[in-house]
Write an enzyme that holds these catalytic residues in place. Structure first.
Site, PDB file in Angstrom:
ATOM      1  N   ASP A 279      -5.706  -8.869  32.294  1.00 17.48           N
ATOM      2  CA  ASP A 279      -6.076 -10.237  32.636  1.00 17.48           C
ATOM      3  C   ASP A 279      -7.006 -10.821  31.575  1.00 17.48           C
ATOM      4  O   ASP A 279      -8.207 -10.590  31.582  1.00 17.48           O
ATOM      5  CB  ASP A 279      -6.766 -10.258  34.016  1.00 17.48           C
ATOM      6  N   LYS A 286     -11.030 -15.543  29.115  1.00 21.94           N
ATOM      7  CA  LYS A 286     -12.301 -14.936  29.512  1.00 21.94           C
ATOM      8  C   LYS A 286     -13.145 -14.671  28.271  1.00 21.94           C
ATOM      9  O   LYS A 286     -12.608 -14.487  27.183  1.00 21.94           O
ATOM     10  CB  LYS A 286     -12.037 -13.591  30.204  1.00 21.94           C
ATOM     11  N   ARG A 360      -4.049 -14.382  43.004  1.00 20.02           N
ATOM     12  CA  ARG A 360      -3.591 -14.997  44.258  1.00 20.02           C
ATOM     13  C   ARG A 360      -2.185 -15.575  44.125  1.00 20.02           C
ATOM     14  O   ARG A 360      -1.461 -15.659  45.117  1.00 20.02           O
ATOM     15  CB  ARG A 360      -4.618 -16.061  44.694  1.00 20.02           C
TER      16      ARG A 360
HETATM   17  N1  BES Z   1      -9.307 -10.157  37.797  1.00 20.35           N
HETATM   18  C1  BES Z   1     -10.252 -11.177  38.028  1.00 20.35           C
HETATM   19  C2  BES Z   1     -11.339 -10.767  39.029  1.00 20.35           C
HETATM   20  C3  BES Z   1     -12.283  -9.680  38.603  1.00 20.35           C
HETATM   21  C4  BES Z   1     -13.512  -9.980  38.049  1.00 20.35           C
HETATM   22  C5  BES Z   1     -11.962  -8.339  38.821  1.00 20.35           C
HETATM   23  C6  BES Z   1     -14.393  -8.951  37.704  1.00 20.35           C
HETATM   24  C7  BES Z   1     -12.840  -7.334  38.461  1.00 20.35           C
HETATM   25  C8  BES Z   1     -14.056  -7.632  37.916  1.00 20.35           C
HETATM   26  C9  BES Z   1      -9.561 -12.424  38.587  1.00 20.35           C
HETATM   27  O1  BES Z   1      -8.262 -12.632  38.178  1.00 20.35           O
HETATM   28  C10 BES Z   1     -10.343 -13.612  38.153  1.00 20.35           C
HETATM   29  O2  BES Z   1     -10.367 -13.885  36.983  1.00 20.35           O
HETATM   30  N2  BES Z   1     -10.934 -14.312  39.096  1.00 20.35           N
HETATM   31  C11 BES Z   1     -11.701 -15.469  38.841  1.00 20.35           C
HETATM   32  C12 BES Z   1     -11.348 -16.505  39.881  1.00 20.35           C
HETATM   33  C13 BES Z   1     -11.981 -17.844  39.633  1.00 20.35           C
HETATM   34  C14 BES Z   1     -11.370 -18.479  38.391  1.00 20.35           C
HETATM   35  C15 BES Z   1     -11.752 -18.718  40.838  1.00 20.35           C
HETATM   36  C16 BES Z   1     -13.175 -15.095  38.940  1.00 20.35           C
HETATM   37  O3  BES Z   1     -13.531 -14.338  39.849  1.00 20.35           O
HETATM   38  O4  BES Z   1     -13.934 -15.544  38.097  1.00 20.35           O
HETATM   39 ZN    ZN Z   2      -7.206 -10.941  37.619  1.00 19.73          ZN
HETATM   40 MN    MN Z   3      -8.182 -13.763  36.331  1.00 18.53          MN
END
Ligand code: BES
Ligand code: ZN
Ligand code: MN
Length: 508
Positions: A279, A286, A360
């Site tokens: 990801d 990120k 999601r």
């Molecule tokens: N894979 C990430 C979530 C994550 C963060 C897992 C840290 C493990 C450790 C997920 O896909 C993500 O990026 N979520 C975002 C959602 C937001 C954009 C609403 C997040 O949590 O920042």
């Molecule tokens: Zn993710």
């Molecule tokens: Mn993500």
């Protein structure tokens, strides 16, 4: 670009047995506890009689305290080496998880050792089972990608004997078998998580699992698998999986594994797991710092697939339908743009405001597909490293459980407690739902920032029938251990959720 072809070889399993015969192993592991008297220590060696007087004095002089996760080794004793593993405060009975962790902590420090006997206090079969699990879970190393330095790395403990008079009983055999299966498939989850995204793509994930199903016995044990490739996903309307995967040269997949027990199934559960092999955040890239952790973003998929094979190996009388949507979330000229609208399987449209909220989207496709494929489900559980907010809320060792059915959630939490995995219930407050409204589509993929874990849960809730008991399990924190190893938990992939799911299924 051609996807890299990979085969992941599992480290050989530790041989496990239960016996109270003459100790022939190289190492003897016993428990160490603190007593009520200040600075006092005592040895807990279960049914094994060890002359402890001088040893306790020496241990005290060495600074040993008997604290949990403290492992002290010294040469000599009835074997070549004595290993003391902390059980905390002295007690007439030790908790199962205390025993599991102490056994695991010792096994973890015994890499390079060929054989060890574990003499720990076990008052009943469940304690013995916990010790067996701890030993097998702790005996794990991941050296698959060591090249020239591979020979410098020691192997995991080869052979373990648990010292107990229950050795000859049929129940003891079942305990050993169960511990081996639990550990073998937890190790598979860990291996998949630890495998770098250069070698683990949506395609190679499915190949690895199909191979695992085959070596587990395949249809002979009731396991069948189906894989959807990117073309099929597109033509059949899986807009979430396609939309997330379209920015990558490694095309997305959907893996379905079904387990049909030999006897008439008492129940049928669907399991859905997030399988993002990496990801990057997509066009919502990120930050570089910490991005490497995102190789663990397929932990949910790995856990539910491995749990399904474990359940089949245990021959449990509950049918399982496992669904793993798999994609790599990359930024490119073909990636989904913020404001793009995608259509989830079944017809709901989603405005993708943030391509980093990708989990999601693929889960929505799989949740709808799982419900459309079987109308006699008794429950559906999704497992996902879904939100950073989960880590903020519960830290790095506790997972979150959200639900539309209190009873189902309590049943899961009880199973998790027995399995020795930490989970905590979280709400799905209705007032947060409106923040997911979109002016152009049925839903937006992000909403209110505060309570982000709950908002993600509310998003998924839109894709689950209210009549079907559902659990959403966010394991963003506990899936991957960036800290120190502890108990039976190594650094890197943890393998969380598998044991709780197996326990839930064992509970019937
Ligand atoms: N894979 C990430 C979530 C994550 C963060 C897992 C840290 C493990 C450790 C997920 O896909 C993500 O990026 N979520 C975002 C959602 C937001 C954009 C609403 C997040 O949590 O920042
Ligand atoms: Zn993710
Ligand atoms: Mn993500």
């Amino acid at each position: 670009m051609k996807p890299t072809n990979t085969s992941i070889t599992l480290a050989p399993m530790t041989t496990l047995r239960i016996s109270d015969g003459l100790i022939k192993d190289d190492v003897l592991v016993v428990g160490l506890v603190s007593t009520n008297t200040k600075g006092g220590l005592a040895i807990e060696s279960g049914e094994y009689g060890l002359n402890t007087e001088n040893i306790v004095v020496a241990l005290s002089e060495m600074g040993a305290t008997g604290k949990v996760d403290e492992v002290t080794k010294f040469p000599g004793g009835p074997t070549r080496m004595l290993v003391f593993t902390g059980l905390g405060k002295q007690s007439s009975e030790y908790g199962h998880e205390t025993l599991r962790r102490a056994a695991g902590a010792a096994a973890r420090t015994l890499t390079g050792t060929s054989s060890a006997t574990f003499a720990l206090p076990s008052s009943d079969l469940d304690s013995l089972s916990a010790i067996a699990e701890g030993v097998a879970l702790g005996a794990y190393v991941f050296t698959e990608f060591k090249g020239t330095s591979k020979s410098e790395n020691k192997n995991a403990l080869k052979s373990a004997t648990i010292f107990s008079s229950l050795g000859s009983k049929g129940e003891a055999k079942d305990i050993v078998t169960r511990a081996k299966i639990i550990a073998q498939y937890t190790h598979l989850v860990r291996d998949l998580i630890n495998t770098p995204p250069s070698h683990l793509t949506p395609d190679s994930f499915t190949r690895k699992l199909v191979a695992e199903i085959r070596s587990a016995g395949g249809v002979k044990v009731g396991l069948r698998s189906t894989v959807w490739d990117d073309k099929q996903l597109k033509s059949q309307g899986f807009g979430g999986i396609v939309g997330v995967g379209q920015g990558s040269a490694n095309p997305p997949r959907l893996l379905h594994i079904s387990y049909t027990p030999k006897v008439k199934a008492h129940k049928r559960y669907a399991l859905v797991g997030k399988g993002i092999t990496f990801d990057t955040g997509g066009l919502n890239l990120k930050p570089g710092i910490g991005m490497e952790r995102m190789k663990s973003d397929m932990s949910g998929a790995a856990a539910i697939c491995a749990a399904t094979i474990a359940i089949a190996q245990l021959g449990l009388p509950i049918a399982i339908e496992a669904w793993a949507p798999l994609a790599e979330n990359m930024p490119s000229d073909t990636a989904t743009r913020p404001s793009d609208v995608i259509t989830i399987y079944g017809g709901k449209t989603v405005e993708v405001l943030n391509p980093d909220a990708e989990g999601r989207l693929i889960l929505a496709d799989a949740l709808v597909k799982a419900q459309a494929s079987k109308n006699n489900l008794d429950g559906i559980i999704d497992v996902a490293t879904l939100t950073g907010a989960q880590v903020v809320a519960l830290g790095t060792r506790t997972g979150a459980v959200m639900t539309n059915n209190q009873e189902f959630s309590e049943k899961f939490l009880a199973a998790a407690q027995l399995a020795g995995e930490q989970f905590w219930p979280m709400p799905l407050p209705v007032e947060l739902r409106a923040s997911l409204d979109s002016p152009v589509a049925d839903l937006a993929n992000i909403g209110e920032k505060n309570g982000g874990m709950l908002v993600a849960g509310l998003f998924l809730k839109e894709f689950v029938s209210d009549a079907l008991p559902w659990l959403h399990i966010d394991i963003a924190g506990p899936a991957y251990n960036e800290g120190k190893a502890h108990g039976y938990t190594p650094v890197g992939g943890v393998g969380i959720a598998l044991r709780s799911i197996v326990r839930l299924v064992e509970a019937g």
